[in-house]
Design an enzyme around this catalytic site. Sequence first.
Site, PDB file in Angstrom:
ATOM      1  N   GLU A   1      -1.682  -9.376   3.852  1.00 44.09           N
ATOM      2  CA  GLU A   1      -1.720  -9.859   5.236  1.00 44.09           C
ATOM      3  C   GLU A   1      -3.125  -9.998   5.803  1.00 44.09           C
ATOM      4  O   GLU A   1      -3.303 -10.544   6.888  1.00 44.09           O
ATOM      5  CB  GLU A   1      -0.879  -8.919   6.127  1.00 44.09           C
ATOM      6  CG  GLU A   1      -1.496  -7.563   6.406  1.00 44.09           C
ATOM      7  CD  GLU A   1      -1.270  -6.511   5.317  1.00 44.09           C
ATOM      8  OE1 GLU A   1      -1.555  -5.332   5.587  1.00 44.09           O
ATOM      9  OE2 GLU A   1      -0.821  -6.858   4.201  1.00 44.09           O
TER      10      GLU A   1
ATOM     11  N   HIS B   1      -3.363  -5.493   0.334  1.00 45.80           N
ATOM     12  CA  HIS B   1      -2.863  -5.990   1.613  1.00 45.80           C
ATOM     13  C   HIS B   1      -2.886  -7.521   1.632  1.00 45.80           C
ATOM     14  O   HIS B   1      -3.911  -8.123   1.893  1.00 45.80           O
ATOM     15  CB  HIS B   1      -3.718  -5.437   2.761  1.00 45.80           C
ATOM     16  CG  HIS B   1      -3.494  -3.989   3.001  1.00 45.80           C
ATOM     17  ND1 HIS B   1      -2.523  -3.517   3.858  1.00 45.80           N
ATOM     18  CD2 HIS B   1      -4.081  -2.899   2.457  1.00 45.80           C
ATOM     19  CE1 HIS B   1      -2.537  -2.200   3.854  1.00 45.80           C
ATOM     20  NE2 HIS B   1      -3.465  -1.795   3.008  1.00 45.80           N
TER      21      HIS B   1
ATOM     22  N   CYS C   1       0.837  -1.200   0.000  1.00 46.13           N
ATOM     23  CA  CYS C   1       0.000   0.000   0.000  1.00 46.13           C
ATOM     24  C   CYS C   1       0.877   1.257   0.000  1.00 46.13           C
ATOM     25  O   CYS C   1       1.507   1.549  -1.009  1.00 46.13           O
ATOM     26  CB  CYS C   1      -1.005  -0.035   1.152  1.00 46.13           C
ATOM     27  SG  CYS C   1      -2.363   1.152   0.965  1.00 46.13           S
TER      28      CYS C   1
END
Length: 189
Positions: free
Chosen positions: A168, A166, A79
């Site tokens: 994660e 993202h 990001c």
Amino acid sequence: MRELKILVINNYGQFCHLIHRSVRDLDMDTKIVPNTTPIEEILDEEPDGLILSGGPTMERSGMCSEYLESIDKPVLGICLGHQLIAKTFGGEVGPGASGGYAAIKIEIVDEDELLKGLGPTMSVWASHADEVASLPEDFIQLARSDICEYEAMRHVERPIFGVQWHPEVAHTEKGEKLLENFLEICETY
């Protein structure tokens, strides 16, 4: 795979600790460090790679540009980290047409070693309040979407990668696989 040491550079994003946990859950030695940590202290940690976390603004990106210019290790920008890479190397960052976090369908246009096994499309969780508007010289596009042309990129020679989304978060398909791919890059570099 041997245990690698990955430093997560904290750019004050809400998912920084989740990046740390996701890497730790892959049995890696990982540590969160402030983005104001001197380069010598980063090198003293003897990292195998760096992850530049997301964050609220470029103005709070600390020494990330210096890390990119001075540290010869694999880097994954997530990001804001992706945008910092673009800006450091001469690309442009600007406001996106779509703002807050949402599910985005991305198209992988170059399944390199970071994105291997993920394509040809996948659903990811991303914010597009800001995004890479033009690639820096010496970078190639890896993925795009209907709302953003540069969802992912990489340097043509150095192991520097950026993703707008993202990996994660649980909402991102195959996010763990992307992180595993990055760790493989760190192991072989």
